[in-house]
Design an enzyme around this catalytic site. Sequence first.
Site, mmCIF file in Angstrom:
data_model
loop_
_atom_site.group_PDB
_atom_site.id
_atom_site.type_symbol
_atom_site.label_atom_id
_atom_site.label_comp_id
_atom_site.label_asym_id
_atom_site.label_seq_id
_atom_site.Cartn_x
_atom_site.Cartn_y
_atom_site.Cartn_z
ATOM 1 N N TYR A 1 -61.873 -30.709 21.114
ATOM 2 C CA TYR A 1 -61.037 -31.770 21.679
ATOM 3 C C TYR A 1 -60.879 -31.512 23.171
ATOM 4 C CZ TYR A 1 -56.942 -34.737 22.562
ATOM 5 O OH TYR A 1 -56.076 -35.682 23.055
ATOM 6 N N ASP B 1 -63.389 -25.497 28.722
ATOM 7 C CA ASP B 1 -62.091 -26.147 28.584
ATOM 8 C C ASP B 1 -61.132 -25.089 28.050
ATOM 9 O OD1 ASP B 1 -59.830 -27.546 28.004
ATOM 10 O OD2 ASP B 1 -60.831 -29.188 26.955
ATOM 11 N N LYS C 1 -51.384 -26.828 29.362
ATOM 12 C CA LYS C 1 -50.478 -26.084 28.475
ATOM 13 C C LYS C 1 -49.797 -24.884 29.167
ATOM 14 C CE LYS C 1 -52.398 -28.279 24.498
ATOM 15 N NZ LYS C 1 -53.764 -28.676 24.231
HETATM 16 C C1 LIG Z 1 -54.428 -30.088 24.521
HETATM 17 C C2 LIG Z 1 -55.846 -30.071 24.969
HETATM 18 C C3 LIG Z 1 -56.335 -30.986 25.909
HETATM 19 C C4 LIG Z 1 -55.523 -32.152 26.391
HETATM 20 O O1 LIG Z 1 -54.390 -31.750 27.096
HETATM 21 P P1 LIG Z 1 -53.162 -32.792 27.224
HETATM 22 O O2 LIG Z 1 -52.213 -32.059 28.132
HETATM 23 O O3 LIG Z 1 -52.630 -32.992 25.850
HETATM 24 O O4 LIG Z 1 -53.700 -34.018 27.827
HETATM 25 C C5 LIG Z 1 -57.624 -30.819 26.380
HETATM 26 N N1 LIG Z 1 -58.392 -29.806 25.947
HETATM 27 C C6 LIG Z 1 -57.966 -28.915 25.031
HETATM 28 C C7 LIG Z 1 -58.861 -27.794 24.626
HETATM 29 C C8 LIG Z 1 -56.692 -29.031 24.504
HETATM 30 O O5 LIG Z 1 -56.285 -28.172 23.574
#
Ligand SMILES: *Cc1c(COP(=O)(O)O)cnc(C)c1O
Length: 425
Positions: free
Chosen positions: A143, A238, A266
């Site tokens: 994701y 990511d 995060k």
């Molecule tokens: C949570 C997440 C996102 C998106 O971040 P948001 O702050 O919710 O937009 C993108 N990549 C990864 C790996 C994530 O866990």
Amino acid sequence: MMTKSQTLFERAKRVIPGGVNSPVRAFGSVGMNPRFICRGQKDRIFDEDGKEYIDFVGSWGPMILGHCHPAVTESVEQAVREGLSFGAATRREVEMAELICEMVPSVEMVRMVNSGTEAVMSAIRTARGYTGRNKIIKFAGCYHGHTDAMLVKAGSGLMTQGIPGSAGVPEGCTRDTLTAIYNDLDSVRELFAANPGEIAALIVEPVGANMGVVLPEEGFLEGLRGICDQEGALLIFDEVITGFRLAPDGAQGYYQITPDLTTFGKIIGGGMPVGAYGGRKEILSVVAPLGNVYQAGTLSGNPVAMAAGLAQLKILKDTPGFYDDLNRKSDAFFREMDRILTDGKVPHCLNHVGSLGCVFFTEQKVRDYTSAQSSDTEAFRSWFSYLLERGVYTAPSQFEALFLSGVHSEEDLAKVLQVVRDYVK
Ligand SMILES: *Cc1c(COP(=O)(O)O)cnc(C)c1O
């Protein structure tokens, strides 16, 4: 009589789609109603009905120091008194960028944004601008936020172009997104071979943490690095979840693989809405106002958000042995949970690394999206509600991680393991 959470949920459903501002909060996949949370303290959260939980969601990762860490709270209070936002350059942004560059050596320049979604969207635009190519490879089950180009359902064949995985996303937006299989380097090689000179970047969660937890197998990340070098494509890690989670320098430090670009979110916000993308100076130099890749944000680098993130990152950097302690404690916890489930003859696969873990209810070894899907979600439901009723708050979905923090006490972890023992009986 309805609980306060139920009453709030009824009110919410009238005025917010599904009653929530992010889908998984609705508890839909476990067929329950969400608990409305009003307060947190260290490893505990409290709902509107006064029920207390040991928290393994941690706001989906940011709360690695637990809730209401005094240094973070004080830093935010100070910033609030000075003004919420100026839309102008501020000192904390410089300190934040310097700190990230110092902690993560592959990042020589970094741009702050407001979410992980924005970070990924901007990193991809940067990669396309830098390479002059359009196509992107991602992995099924990873994701990367809800930007159009990343909302792709894996086609039945690898060579098919990306099919939108959400209504409202035109095919044009996902046409250049190709999907490979996690832990399968051949699937990546095939995509490169079929699209010579066209791949701008490959984006990967260095630990898959949005299909449950799926670890990179020996040689996988290294293989991606090699293929990208050979093909002149950029490797994007990511690290929105893994950044500052597995180690001070994230999964790239933990596994010793250097990406070209990294996205964060995060943890770097300490609970405030923050994201960032960074990498080599030469690549980030294409971003406006230095270069011609446009990217902007009214509230980017917001003083209050920077105050929270800076305070948290400083503690992570300056606390000797923080990650060793957290990872050791988490490792012991997940191993014991695994042993209890095995002894209780519960069919399962428990994947974990550092303070991230996930129990899949399957006999298969979970190493990619397909094997993750083999998990018995009915079994997950009963596991989830059993834990919740006994004061253990975990993500209301099979395909999410358990997050430990530095303040989860041995005592609380022992309590949770006892709940697991009772469950297998
Ligand atoms: C949570 C997440 C996102 C998106 O971040 P948001 O702050 O919710 O937009 C993108 N990549 C990864 C790996 C994530 O866990």
